[in-house]
Structures are given as structure tokens and as C-alpha cells.
Design a protein around this motif. Structure first.
Motif, mmCIF file in Angstrom:
data_model
loop_
_atom_site.group_PDB
_atom_site.id
_atom_site.type_symbol
_atom_site.label_atom_id
_atom_site.label_comp_id
_atom_site.label_asym_id
_atom_site.label_seq_id
_atom_site.Cartn_x
_atom_site.Cartn_y
_atom_site.Cartn_z
ATOM 1 N N PRO A 292 0.828 -1.218 0.000
ATOM 2 C CA PRO A 292 0.000 0.000 0.000
ATOM 3 C C PRO A 292 0.856 1.259 0.000
ATOM 4 C CG PRO A 292 -0.005 -1.036 2.167
ATOM 5 C CD PRO A 292 0.678 -1.996 1.251
ATOM 6 N N THR A 293 0.298 2.347 -0.499
ATOM 7 C CA THR A 293 1.039 3.606 -0.563
ATOM 8 C C THR A 293 1.355 4.158 0.819
ATOM 9 O OG1 THR A 293 -1.079 4.775 -0.751
ATOM 10 C CG2 THR A 293 0.064 4.217 -2.802
ATOM 11 N N SER A 294 0.612 3.721 1.829
ATOM 12 C CA SER A 294 0.857 4.199 3.198
ATOM 13 C C SER A 294 2.222 3.791 3.727
ATOM 14 C CB SER A 294 -0.236 3.673 4.129
ATOM 15 O OG SER A 294 -0.252 2.251 4.135
ATOM 16 N N THR A 295 2.842 2.806 3.105
ATOM 17 C CA THR A 295 4.174 2.367 3.539
ATOM 18 C C THR A 295 5.249 3.373 3.162
ATOM 19 O OG1 THR A 295 4.511 1.129 1.478
ATOM 20 C CG2 THR A 295 3.547 -0.062 3.337
ATOM 21 N N GLY A 296 4.960 4.245 2.205
ATOM 22 C CA GLY A 296 5.946 5.218 1.764
ATOM 23 C C GLY A 296 6.705 4.794 0.532
ATOM 24 N N TYR A 297 6.585 3.517 0.167
ATOM 25 C CA TYR A 297 7.285 3.016 -1.012
ATOM 26 C C TYR A 297 6.362 2.210 -1.934
ATOM 27 C CZ TYR A 297 7.293 -1.175 1.902
ATOM 28 O OH TYR A 297 6.903 -2.226 2.704
ATOM 29 N N GLY A 298 5.230 1.770 -1.420
ATOM 30 C CA GLY A 298 4.363 0.888 -2.184
ATOM 31 C C GLY A 298 3.662 1.567 -3.344
ATOM 32 N N ILE A 299 3.385 0.784 -4.381
ATOM 33 C CA ILE A 299 2.685 1.283 -5.564
ATOM 34 C C ILE A 299 1.208 0.905 -5.515
ATOM 35 C CG2 ILE A 299 2.645 1.185 -8.104
ATOM 36 C CD1 ILE A 299 5.615 0.632 -8.018
ATOM 37 N N TRP A 352 17.505 0.062 -6.555
ATOM 38 C CA TRP A 352 17.925 0.542 -5.235
ATOM 39 C C TRP A 352 17.636 2.041 -5.089
ATOM 40 C CZ3 TRP A 352 23.742 1.398 -3.840
ATOM 41 C CH2 TRP A 352 23.848 1.868 -2.535
ATOM 42 N N TRP A 353 17.985 2.813 -6.106
ATOM 43 C CA TRP A 353 17.851 4.259 -6.026
ATOM 44 C C TRP A 353 16.476 4.756 -6.449
ATOM 45 C CZ3 TRP A 353 21.042 7.246 -3.450
ATOM 46 C CH2 TRP A 353 22.359 6.802 -3.235
ATOM 47 N N ALA A 354 15.793 4.027 -7.328
ATOM 48 C CA ALA A 354 14.514 4.513 -7.857
ATOM 49 C C ALA A 354 13.518 3.362 -7.930
ATOM 50 C CB ALA A 354 14.718 5.140 -9.237
ATOM 51 N N HIS A 355 12.571 3.324 -7.000
ATOM 52 C CA HIS A 355 11.595 2.231 -6.980
ATOM 53 C C HIS A 355 10.223 2.696 -6.490
ATOM 54 C CE1 HIS A 355 13.860 2.117 -3.087
ATOM 55 N NE2 HIS A 355 12.624 2.206 -2.620
#
Length: 489
Positions: A292-299, A352-355
Motif C-alpha cells: 500500500p502507498t501508506s508504507t511510503g514506497y508501495g505502488i 535501489w535508487w529509484a523504486h
């Protein structure tokens, strides 16, 4: 059955059988979040559906590889397919996570299918088809993931994860039927009759089990705990004893003497290094896509679309395999191996840098596909031209074992990192995701650097054709036929 079969559909059937590994693999990484929710376990525990599958694969693959050098290749392939079918049924009907893991363990035999199909291709395909057949079979798993993952995602989203396992059972049923109908029957009169190396099989099984359990459970037990140190120590001692036993056994489970050959050593070193590093990137990339987007990284892709994240992987590997087939006339396999490792490294660094965006994940997967397609096509080619026909199954299976062991390490390490970085909602934190991806990128970079140093140290050294020794059959040197046209790249 004639010495060289002329059945035009044999390679197609072998590729269909090799797709078993792709189908089973697609039931792994993509479904970790779903299994975590449906069977009420946290994500780090759900990672064991990957680890136990890889663990059994690491143990079963050398056994299947050695048996594939024997006279009963078709029987071995059919028995393996039926065992994987049973595992699919058990996983589909599992009432709890423990039974589900038993099913996933039985599915672990899928990792040994590719070496068996390669041994069959080397034995029954026409000589002019062998090079293309072996390289195609080697990258079938990667290519098939691009189809298996979207299909698994669609089925699991529409009908539940159990239906995806029932579909795998149906696929395996059809595979067993076409193998039974088309693959030449046995026994293979050209294959040697040798006593199976039971001590070697037991020792490598115990050693690999202890090693992978230590890696998997080290973060939970503590890396300095007596349990972790004990398992690592046991693995070291048992595998050392196994090596000594294998070197003294006339027809060992794995002929470690072939490791003296430079091509085989390079292929096997690449297998274990990239196997570990790439698996981190693939598993974490799939997890990011569905988080989920709430994780800060999820799509926050729904499961229906989550599988399509792997489609670029398939496209890249398929194209790379065709490219290798063309350029192998002029470019050395070691050079192609280096190029492939470089692309995998670049893709790992990108992830690593862009995900945080979907296109970044897709670009990374496409790069992985091209790099894996090159390396997975080059590794068996290097091995096949350096060992005798009677040792091909064992040699290729050992390479597959190292890929599987590397994948097990990658799965276990990423699982350990995520378990140590869990948020209150039991999703991995962004710091844990970045750390796991950084470890994967670092591992790829180390492999690439090692291959680059090896290439610079031997820029124009020709590969010795062991077929001149007279110990190999005429079909053992298909990769040498055009060597004079290759520059010392």
C-alpha cells in the motif's frame, strides 16, 4: 529409437516441460502478501514459502541431474512432474500454513526439471539443434515468468490463491501427458549404468539444509547465538566431508574435478553470486508493486495487475536469448556473461535508487530480463562444451544447484532484513526495503567486478576443446564449430 531423433516437436515438448519451473516460481514471490493475509502469518514468515521451495530444490537438483545422466531420463522426468503435481494439489487444498509449506516443498523438484530436459536435448536432438536447444531451455524459466506471473495474479485475484495452485496442477497433468507421448522412451542404451552415489546425496542434503536453515533463521535466533553458529558449523563440516568423499568416489553425484576447467568455474561462480543478488531484486520488486502507498514506497497495484510487473522480465530474457544465438558466432560466451552481469548490476542499482514509480520497477525488470537471458544462455553453453556427454546432467545440475542455493540465500537474506524492519502494521519499513535492495545491488556489483577482472586477465586465451582427448562423443562440441570466426573479445 534412433541415435538422433528427428521429431520436430521434441524441443517444443522439452520447453513445455521446463516451463514447470516458471509456473511453480510464479506461485511464489507474487503470492507472499496474499498468503500472509489468507493464512494469518506475517510477511517474514510467509517468505518461507519461497525458502522451503528453494531449499528442496537445492537438494533435489543434483540428485536429478546425476540420474539424468543414466538410462532412465524419461522415467525421471515423469516421476518428477507427478511429484510436483502432488505438491500443487496439497498446497491448493492446505487447511493451514504448515500443510501449505509441505506442498511448496514437494514443488521444489521443479528446479531439477531444467537439467533433465537439457540432458534429454543433448541426447536426442540433432547436432545442429543442440546449441539453440540448450540455451532456449536454460532461459525458459525466466521467459516463462512473464506469462506465469500475470496469469497467477489474474487467477488468484479473481478466484483466490488456491485456484492458482489448482491451475498449476492442471498444467502439470498436461505436461506429463505430452512428455509421455513424445519424449523417447528408455532405457537409453548409450547411457552408462553406474551405482548411484548415496553417501554423496545424503551429505550434500544435510550440508545444504544446515546452511540454508542458518541463513533463514539467523535473524530470529541471533547471528551470534549457539543455534546459528551450530548450524553454520555443521554445514561447513558436512560440506567439507562431502567434497572429500566426492573427490574419492569414482562416479560421484557431482564430479568436482570439472571445476578445474576455467569455463565451468566461471559459470558456477556467476550462478551462485547472481542467483543470490538477483533474487533479492525480483522478490523486493514484486513486494513493492503490491504494498500500500501508506508504507511510503508501495505502488498499491492490485493482485490482478501485480503479475504484469514481471512481463518486461520475460520480454527481455526472450530477446536476449535470441540475441545470444546470433552474436555467439563472433563473441565469446565469457564476454556475453560479462555483458549480462553488467546489465543485471545496472538494473539492481536502478531499483535501489529509484523504486517509487511503476515505470522504475518495469525498467528494472526489463534490465534484469536482458541480463538474465544473456547469463542463463551463456552458462550452460560454457559447461556443455567443457564436459563429456556422460557428465552433462551432473555438471548442468550443479550449476542449477548453485543458482538455487544463491536464490535461497537471496530469499533468506531479504526475509531476514525485512523481518528486522517491520512497521506496526507488519509491512516492511522503507529502510528495510532500501537495505535489502542495496545488498542485492552490492552482490551483483561484486560478481560483475570478478567477471571483469577474469576477462581482463585472460583477454585472448582460447578455450581448450576437451573433445580432443577422445573422452567425449562427437555431439559434445557443438559450441566449438565456429570458434575460428570469433575475435578475442
Amino acid at each position: 529409437m534412433p541415435e538422433t531423433t528427428t521429431r520436430s516437436n521434441l524441443l517444443g515438448v522439452l520447453i513445455y516441460a521446463a516451463l514447470t519451473s516458471a509456473v511453480v516460481s510464479s506461485l511464489g514471490m507474487l503470492l507472499v502478501p496474499t498468503i500472509s493475509d489468507e493464512l494469518d502469518v506475517d510477511v517474514s514468515a510467509a517468505q518461507w514459502m519461497l525458502t522451503i521451495n528453494l531449499l528442496v530444490g537445492a537438494i533435489a537438483t543434483p540428485i536429478m541431474g546425476r540420474l539424468s545422466d543414466g538410462p532412465h531420463k524419461k522415467r525421471l522426468l515423469l516421476c518428477s512432474l507427478l511429484t510436483i503435481l502432488l505438491g500443487s494439489v496439497v498446497a491448493a487444498a492446505a487447511p493451514n500454513f504448515t500443510v501449505f509449506l509441505i506442498g511448496r516443498a514437494l514443488q521444489g523438484l521443479s528446479y531439477g526439471i531444467v537439467p533433465v530436459t537439457i540432458a534429454l536435448a543433448r541426447r536426442y536432438l540433432a547436432e545442429k539443434e543442440i546449441q539453440f536447444g540448450i540455451s532456449s531451455l536454460s532461459v525458459t524459466v525466466t521467459t516463462g515468468l512473464g506469462v506465469g506471473y500475470p496469469l497467477t495474479g489474474i487467477l488468484a485475484d479473481l478466484f483466490g490463491f488456491r485456484f492458482a495452485f489448482w491451475f498449476a496442477a492442471l498444467f502439470l497433468t498436461t505436461t506429463a501427458l505430452v512428455v509421455w507421448r513424445v519424449v523417447p522412451g528408455g532405457p537409453d542404451e548409450r547411457a552408462p549404468r553406474r551405482r548411484f552415489d548415496v553417501p554423496g546425496a545424503l551429505l550434500i542434503g544435510v550440508g545444504l539444509t544446515a546452511l540454508l536453515v542458518a541463513v533463514s533463521e539467523g535473524s530470529r535466533w541471533g547471528w551470534t547465538s549457539l543455534w546459528t553458529i551450530g548450524f553454520f558449523g555443521t554445514a561447513g563440516v558436512v560440506l567439507a566431508v562431502w567434497s572429500l568423499v566426492e573427490l574419492r568416489t569414482p562416479h560421484a553425484l557431482i564430479d568436482l574435478r570439472v571445476l578445474r576447467n576455467g569455463d565451468v568455474l566461471v559459470a558456477n561462480g556467476t550462478a551462485i553470486g547472481l542467483g543470490a543478488a538477483m533474487y533479492v531484486g525480483l522478490s523486493i520488486g514484486s513486494l513493492i508493486a503490491q504494498s500500500p502507498t501508506s508504507t511510503g514506497y508501495g505502488i498499491a497495484l492490485p493482485l490482478f495487475w501485480g503479475g504484469f510487473v514481471m512481463l518486461p522480465l520475460s520480454i527481455g530474457s526472450f530477446g536476449a536469448n535470441r540475441l545470444v544465438r546470433v552474436v555467439a558466432r563472433w563473441v565469446r560466451m565469457r564476454t556475453l556473461l560479462l555483458f549480462g552481469a553488467g546489465l543485471v548490476t545496472a538494473s539492481s542499482v536502478l531499483l535501489w535508487w529509484a523504486h517509487n514509480e511503476l515505470w522504475e520497477i518495469l525498467a528494472g525488470m526489463f534490465g534484469f530480463g536482458i541480463g538474465m537471458g544473456m547469463t542463463y544462455a551463456a552458462m550452460p553453453a560454457l559447461i556443455a562444451r567443457s564436459v563429456a556427454d556422460t557428465e552433462l546432467g551432473s555438471a548442468v545440475s550443479f550449476n542449477q544447484v548453485l543458482r538455487t542455493v544463491g536464490g535461497s540465500f537471496g530469499s533468506a537474506v531479504s526475509g531476514a532484513v525485512l523481518a528486522a524492519h517491520l512497521a506496526p502494521d507488519l509491512h516492511p519499513t522503507e529502510a528495510g526495503i532500501k537495505l535489502a535492495l542495496a545488498l542485492g545491488a552490492f552482490g551483483c556489483a561484486v560478481v560483475f567486478a570478478a567477471l571483469l577482472v577474469n576477462r581482463l586477465m585472460t583477454p585472448g586465451k582460447p578455450t581448450v576443446n576437451p573433445g580432443n582427448s577422445g573422452s567425449r562423443s562427437s555431439t559434445a562440441t557443438p559450441f566449438h564449430t565456429r570458434r575460428r570466426r570469433r575475435p578475442p573479445l
